[in-house]
Design an enzyme around this catalytic site. Sequence first.
Site, PDB file in Angstrom:
ATOM      1  N   THR A 124       4.209   8.461  13.057  1.00 40.92           N
ATOM      2  CA  THR A 124       5.231   8.679  14.092  1.00 40.92           C
ATOM      3  C   THR A 124       4.572   8.872  15.466  1.00 40.92           C
ATOM      4  O   THR A 124       3.349   9.025  15.573  1.00 40.92           O
ATOM      5  CB  THR A 124       6.050   9.945  13.775  1.00 40.92           C
TER       6      THR A 124
ATOM      7  N   PHE B 266       0.837  -1.199   0.000  1.00 44.52           N
ATOM      8  CA  PHE B 266       0.000   0.000   0.000  1.00 44.52           C
ATOM      9  C   PHE B 266       0.870   1.247   0.000  1.00 44.52           C
ATOM     10  O   PHE B 266       1.946   1.281   0.577  1.00 44.52           O
ATOM     11  CB  PHE B 266      -1.028  -0.025   1.128  1.00 44.52           C
TER      12      PHE B 266
ATOM     13  N   GLU C 293       3.513   3.569  10.048  1.00 44.19           N
ATOM     14  CA  GLU C 293       2.075   3.746  10.388  1.00 44.19           C
ATOM     15  C   GLU C 293       1.855   4.976  11.273  1.00 44.19           C
ATOM     16  O   GLU C 293       0.937   4.993  12.094  1.00 44.19           O
ATOM     17  CB  GLU C 293       1.481   2.512  11.088  1.00 44.19           C
TER      18      GLU C 293
ATOM     19  N   GLY D 242       4.866  12.317   4.444  1.00 39.46           N
ATOM     20  CA  GLY D 242       4.520  11.032   5.043  1.00 39.46           C
ATOM     21  C   GLY D 242       3.389  11.263   6.032  1.00 39.46           C
ATOM     22  O   GLY D 242       2.270  10.793   5.861  1.00 39.46           O
TER      23      GLY D 242
ATOM     24  N   GLN E  85      22.045  -6.135  41.513  1.00 44.08           N
ATOM     25  CA  GLN E  85      20.692  -5.570  41.588  1.00 44.08           C
ATOM     26  C   GLN E  85      20.397  -4.631  40.405  1.00 44.08           C
ATOM     27  O   GLN E  85      19.267  -4.580  39.900  1.00 44.08           O
ATOM     28  CB  GLN E  85      20.505  -4.828  42.906  1.00 44.08           C
TER      29      GLN E  85
ATOM     30  N   PRO F   3       7.775  11.480  -1.788  1.00 44.42           N
ATOM     31  CA  PRO F   3       9.069  12.005  -1.345  1.00 44.42           C
ATOM     32  C   PRO F   3       8.928  13.210  -0.407  1.00 44.42           C
ATOM     33  O   PRO F   3       9.698  13.361   0.538  1.00 44.42           O
ATOM     34  CB  PRO F   3       9.756  12.403  -2.655  1.00 44.42           C
TER      35      PRO F   3
ATOM     36  N   GLU G 216       4.633  11.460  17.297  1.00 41.68           N
ATOM     37  CA  GLU G 216       3.957  12.771  17.361  1.00 41.68           C
ATOM     38  C   GLU G 216       2.557  12.672  16.750  1.00 41.68           C
ATOM     39  O   GLU G 216       1.590  13.225  17.286  1.00 41.68           O
ATOM     40  CB  GLU G 216       4.772  13.848  16.616  1.00 41.68           C
TER      41      GLU G 216
ATOM     42  N   GLY H 176      26.766  -5.726  27.147  1.00 42.51           N
ATOM     43  CA  GLY H 176      28.081  -5.076  27.173  1.00 42.51           C
ATOM     44  C   GLY H 176      28.628  -4.934  25.756  1.00 42.51           C
ATOM     45  O   GLY H 176      27.871  -4.703  24.810  1.00 42.51           O
ATOM     46  N   GLY H 177      29.947  -5.111  25.596  1.00 46.86           N
ATOM     47  CA  GLY H 177      30.596  -4.938  24.288  1.00 46.86           C
ATOM     48  C   GLY H 177      30.074  -5.919  23.252  1.00 46.86           C
ATOM     49  O   GLY H 177      30.010  -5.595  22.058  1.00 46.86           O
TER      50      GLY H 177
HETATM   51  C1  LIG Z   1      11.060   1.315   6.366  1.00 48.76           C
HETATM   52  C2  LIG Z   1       9.845   2.129   6.057  1.00 48.76           C
HETATM   53  C3  LIG Z   1       8.754   1.524   5.443  1.00 48.76           C
HETATM   54  C4  LIG Z   1       7.633   2.296   5.101  1.00 48.76           C
HETATM   55  N1  LIG Z   1       6.591   1.698   4.441  1.00 48.76           N
HETATM   56  C5  LIG Z   1       5.562   2.453   3.963  1.00 48.76           C
HETATM   57  C6  LIG Z   1       4.528   1.886   3.147  1.00 48.76           C
HETATM   58  O1  LIG Z   1       4.491   0.677   2.918  1.00 48.76           O
HETATM   59  N2  LIG Z   1       3.599   2.716   2.603  1.00 48.76           N
HETATM   60  C7  LIG Z   1       3.598   4.057   2.841  1.00 48.76           C
HETATM   61  O2  LIG Z   1       2.716   4.752   2.335  1.00 48.76           O
HETATM   62  N3  LIG Z   1       4.545   4.627   3.640  1.00 48.76           N
HETATM   63  C8  LIG Z   1       5.521   3.864   4.195  1.00 48.76           C
HETATM   64  N4  LIG Z   1       6.502   4.427   4.981  1.00 48.76           N
HETATM   65  C9  LIG Z   1       6.494   5.872   5.197  1.00 48.76           C
HETATM   66  C10 LIG Z   1       6.091   6.227   6.626  1.00 48.76           C
HETATM   67  O3  LIG Z   1       4.727   6.036   6.801  1.00 48.76           O
HETATM   68  C11 LIG Z   1       6.523   7.700   6.840  1.00 48.76           C
HETATM   69  O4  LIG Z   1       7.939   7.727   6.852  1.00 48.76           O
HETATM   70  C12 LIG Z   1       5.970   8.240   8.140  1.00 48.76           C
HETATM   71  O5  LIG Z   1       4.577   8.405   8.051  1.00 48.76           O
HETATM   72  C13 LIG Z   1       6.615   9.610   8.482  1.00 48.76           C
HETATM   73  O6  LIG Z   1       6.566  10.467   7.404  1.00 48.76           O
HETATM   74  P1  LIG Z   1       7.875  11.259   6.927  1.00 48.76           P
HETATM   75  O7  LIG Z   1       8.984  10.266   6.840  1.00 48.76           O
HETATM   76  O8  LIG Z   1       7.538  11.989   5.693  1.00 48.76           O
HETATM   77  O9  LIG Z   1       8.195  12.246   8.083  1.00 48.76           O
HETATM   78  P2  LIG Z   1       7.573  13.734   8.223  1.00 48.76           P
HETATM   79  O10 LIG Z   1       6.110  13.685   8.060  1.00 48.76           O
HETATM   80  O11 LIG Z   1       8.350  14.633   7.327  1.00 48.76           O
HETATM   81  O12 LIG Z   1       7.938  14.047   9.728  1.00 48.76           O
HETATM   82  C14 LIG Z   1       9.249  14.416  10.156  1.00 48.76           C
HETATM   83  C15 LIG Z   1       9.202  14.681  11.667  1.00 48.76           C
HETATM   84  O13 LIG Z   1       8.282  15.745  11.956  1.00 48.76           O
HETATM   85  C16 LIG Z   1       7.293  15.307  12.863  1.00 48.76           C
HETATM   86  N5  LIG Z   1       6.011  15.946  12.525  1.00 48.76           N
HETATM   87  C17 LIG Z   1       5.382  15.963  11.329  1.00 48.76           C
HETATM   88  N6  LIG Z   1       4.235  16.655  11.419  1.00 48.76           N
HETATM   89  C18 LIG Z   1       4.116  17.057  12.703  1.00 48.76           C
HETATM   90  C19 LIG Z   1       3.130  17.801  13.437  1.00 48.76           C
HETATM   91  N7  LIG Z   1       1.998  18.245  12.848  1.00 48.76           N
HETATM   92  N8  LIG Z   1       3.358  18.052  14.739  1.00 48.76           N
HETATM   93  C20 LIG Z   1       4.493  17.596  15.359  1.00 48.76           C
HETATM   94  N9  LIG Z   1       5.450  16.885  14.711  1.00 48.76           N
HETATM   95  C21 LIG Z   1       5.258  16.620  13.410  1.00 48.76           C
HETATM   96  C22 LIG Z   1       7.238  13.787  12.690  1.00 48.76           C
HETATM   97  O14 LIG Z   1       6.707  13.140  13.845  1.00 48.76           O
HETATM   98  C23 LIG Z   1       8.712  13.465  12.465  1.00 48.76           C
HETATM   99  O15 LIG Z   1       9.370  13.423  13.710  1.00 48.76           O
HETATM  100  C24 LIG Z   1       7.600   3.671   5.396  1.00 48.76           C
HETATM  101  C25 LIG Z   1       8.694   4.257   6.049  1.00 48.76           C
HETATM  102  C26 LIG Z   1       9.803   3.508   6.389  1.00 48.76           C
HETATM  103  C27 LIG Z   1      10.976   4.172   7.062  1.00 48.76           C
END
Ligand SMILES: Cc1cc2nc3c(=O)[nH]c(=O)nc-3n(C[C@H](O)[C@H](O)[C@H](O)COP(=O)(O)OP(=O)(O)OC[C@H]3O[C@@H](n4cnc5c(N)ncnc54)[C@H](O)[C@@H]3O)c2cc1C
Length: 401
Positions: free
Chosen positions: A381, A127, A379, A135, A295, A132, A383, A355-356
């Site tokens: 972040t 999906f 799915e 996300g 402990q 670019p 935030e 450890g190491g």
């Molecule tokens: C290995 C991998 C597999 C993935 N697979 C899929 C997939 O199958 N299909 C798909 O569609 N996507 C996929 N993704 C994408 C993933 O869903 C996105 O990377 C994720 O949603 C974050 O988006 P971004 O990388 O653009 O970060 P950004 O949206 O650019 O965010 C950057 C930072 O800003 C923070 N941020 C953004 N907006 C806000 C806000 N309003 N308030 C506070 N903080 C904010 C975020 O929490 C993050 O810390 C994948 C990513 C990875 C790394």
Amino acid sequence: MARLAQTAGLTDIQQEILSTVRDFVDKEIIPVATELEHRDEYPQQIVDGLKELGLFGLMIPEEYGGLGESLLTYALCVEEIARGWMSVSGIINTHFIVAYMLKQHGTEEQKEYFLPRMAAGEIRGAFSMSEPALGSDVSAITSKAVKDGEEYVLNGQKMWLTNGGTSTLVAVLVKSDEGHPEGTAPHKSMTTFLVEKEPGFGEVRPGLTIPGKIDKMGYKGVDTTELIMDGLRIPANRVLGGVTGRGFYQMMDGVEVGRVNVAARGCGVAQRAFELGVSYAQQRHTFGKAIAQHQAIQFKLAEMATKVEAAHAMMVNAARKKDSGERNDLEAGMAKYLASEYCKEVVEDAFRIHGGYGFSKEYEIERLYREAPMLLIGEGTAEIQKMIIGRRLLEEYRFQG
Ligand SMILES: Cc1cc2nc3c(=O)[nH]c(=O)nc-3n(C[C@H](O)[C@H](O)[C@H](O)COP(=O)(O)OP(=O)(O)OC[C@H]3O[C@@H](n4cnc5c(N)ncnc54)[C@H](O)[C@@H]3O)c2cc1C
């Protein structure tokens, strides 16, 4: 795992499925996972085994050839599989989300066409929402579909497709202008297209290119790719649900169950880290005794086990809520947030206990240390989870004064 992460109230069938999966994980996944991961090799033999177990159709209704099991059964299987190797759970997760979206939102023709072959693992789903430049902010999608007779023409670039290369069906979210005049809210002018393609890299269908695998720090073995649409023509009957403008809601529904799934992965990885930590702590001696007898190390183990238990309980609660037919965005958000944060912490503690040697590629914890961070991002972040949780809390606890 004898004592931690038990689930009360499972049916005999659920227990049988779980015990079969656990056995498969112990015998077929754990012994080979680290070696395959270091080679970034697709685990074909493991995937074939999962197919035989019927895991690709676990939640697909029986009338379409699946096992018709609940989200809870699925999540508990994912937890077991991630305990063996997180990448394997990634291979089935996007497939599961696409099958779920088809089951919930597909037309009858789409369900009959796709679901039986998805249940058999012959069609494999990916999906695609991310691009670019975005996300978290899905409303900023720029990929576009324009109607041309009985077809749509899709253009744009997608990013981060888990299983982008190995899948043969991708649910792609794009903007669609048809019937949505200028000024329509972004989330009401998006459509999910069901895009069939050949597996592999390069031009996998006219107008559709999967350039190659993205090189990642962890979560290896499973392929993650870009997807480029350049005049890609898709027939109108491959709009999910047959109506444009509903894509955002369909995808969010899919992501909601995906969140329970990511929480389950966090639980599985944390359990494995605990197993590795508690075992190493009883073998390594310093100052005349096993480090488990210090402990400070016992306290670490106590914290780790408590986190494993708490994350498991929240994940099970979120899955059961969805299975009961209730809205579960609050519980799924909480479970995903807590399980992924705890997973990172438990893995780090297990790493410290080593450890190491934890820094050596010979030890499994090194792999887990590179895998856990992905759960903080996928799915949504932390935030984004907190934004969802916060909004829902304000709905539930609206000030009445
Ligand atoms: C290995 C991998 C597999 C993935 N697979 C899929 C997939 O199958 N299909 C798909 O569609 N996507 C996929 N993704 C994408 C993933 O869903 C996105 O990377 C994720 O949603 C974050 O988006 P971004 O990388 O653009 O970060 P950004 O949206 O650019 O965010 C950057 C930072 O800003 C923070 N941020 C953004 N907006 C806000 C806000 N309003 N308030 C506070 N903080 C904010 C975020 O929490 C993050 O810390 C994948 C990513 C990875 C790394």
